[in-house]
Design a protein around this motif. Structure first.
Motif, PDB file in Angstrom:
ATOM      1  N   THR A  19       5.632   1.585   4.304  1.00  0.00           N
ATOM      2  CA  THR A  19       4.521   1.520   5.242  1.00  0.00           C
ATOM      3  C   THR A  19       5.096   1.748   6.630  1.00  0.00           C
ATOM      4  N   SER A  61      -3.572  -6.457  10.472  1.00  0.00           N
ATOM      5  CA  SER A  61      -3.906  -6.050   9.116  1.00  0.00           C
ATOM      6  C   SER A  61      -3.229  -6.974   8.103  1.00  0.00           C
ATOM      7  N   GLU A  96      -1.624  -6.918   4.466  1.00  0.00           N
ATOM      8  CA  GLU A  96      -1.114  -5.972   3.487  1.00  0.00           C
ATOM      9  C   GLU A  96      -0.327  -6.729   2.419  1.00  0.00           C
TER      10      GLU A  96
END
Length: 214
Positions: free
Chosen positions: A57, A34, A36
């Motif tokens: 997170t 991912s 981010e």
């Protein structure tokens, strides 16, 4: 064929989350990278990462790649992600500041990891992190699992192995086979073949021996 008691359901759920935590330590089980982005706090080092940290997170096991976007710009400037503590230790003056950091060192402490930048970002730039997406290891009995093809089968049969051990019984051979083969299939799918590159100039006609390094 027997319904689990309330206590067993609680125990089995805890075992399932522990199984997922264990699988998250295997890079070949992680199924997604991912991207981010986070706004940094100027002149701060380190930034903590994890639930409740400066960067709130899921605490990553590692950082695959990273870059910085300077204030007022949109271009990503790649950061060198240091892989060993010795590389970070080799930087003598860790208090140096700049509007454009060059290196990142991730200290994977628990429960909050620490992200160190060098030089320290003197502005509130944007940190871009490329992270391996981990499976949720804090599920409840009501949690719906969203995962790629094959993961639910792998989790179901590997959990059956764990539960059998907890109950002191031997799982049927076909359950063991499916658990083993379903996990192997996922690892095979997620395997990333490294790309070999050469430092020699292209078209130079020079040959290199990969066995001797000459």
């Amino acid at each position: 064929g027997v319904s689990a008691t309330s206590n067993e359901r609680t125990d089995f759920l805890a075992m399932f989350n522990e199984l997922v935590e264990s699988l998250n330590n295997d890079g070949l089980v992680l199924f997604e990278e991912s991207r981010e982005t986070y706004t940094l706090t100027a002149s701060t080092n380190p930034h903590t990462i994890g639930s409740g940290g400066n960067i709130s997170t899921t605490r990553p096991l590692s950082i695959t790649a990273a870059s910085i976007i300077q204030v007022g710009f949109t271009k990503e400037n790649s950061l060198e992600v240091l892989r060993t503590a010795e590389e970070w230790q080799g930087i003598s003056d860790k208090t140096l500041t700049s509007t454009l950091p060059k290196k990142l060192w991730y200290e994977a402490e628990n429960p909050l990891g620490k992200i160190w930048l060098y030089p320290i970002d003197s502005e509130a730039g944007t940190l871009v992190l490329y992270l391996d997406k981990m499976l949720d290891s804090a599920m409840t009995l009501e949690t719906s699992i969203a995962a790629p093809q094959g993961y639910l089968r792998m989790l179901r049969f590997n959990l059956a192995i764990e539960i059998a051990a907890e109950l002191g019984v031997s799982p049927p051979p076909w359950v063991e086979r499916i658990a083993r083969e379903s996990l192997a299939t996922i690892k095979k799918t997620n395997l990333k073949v490294p790309i070999l590159s050469s430092d020699y100039p292209s078209g130079s006609g020079t040959r290199a021996n990969i066995l001797t390094g000459e």
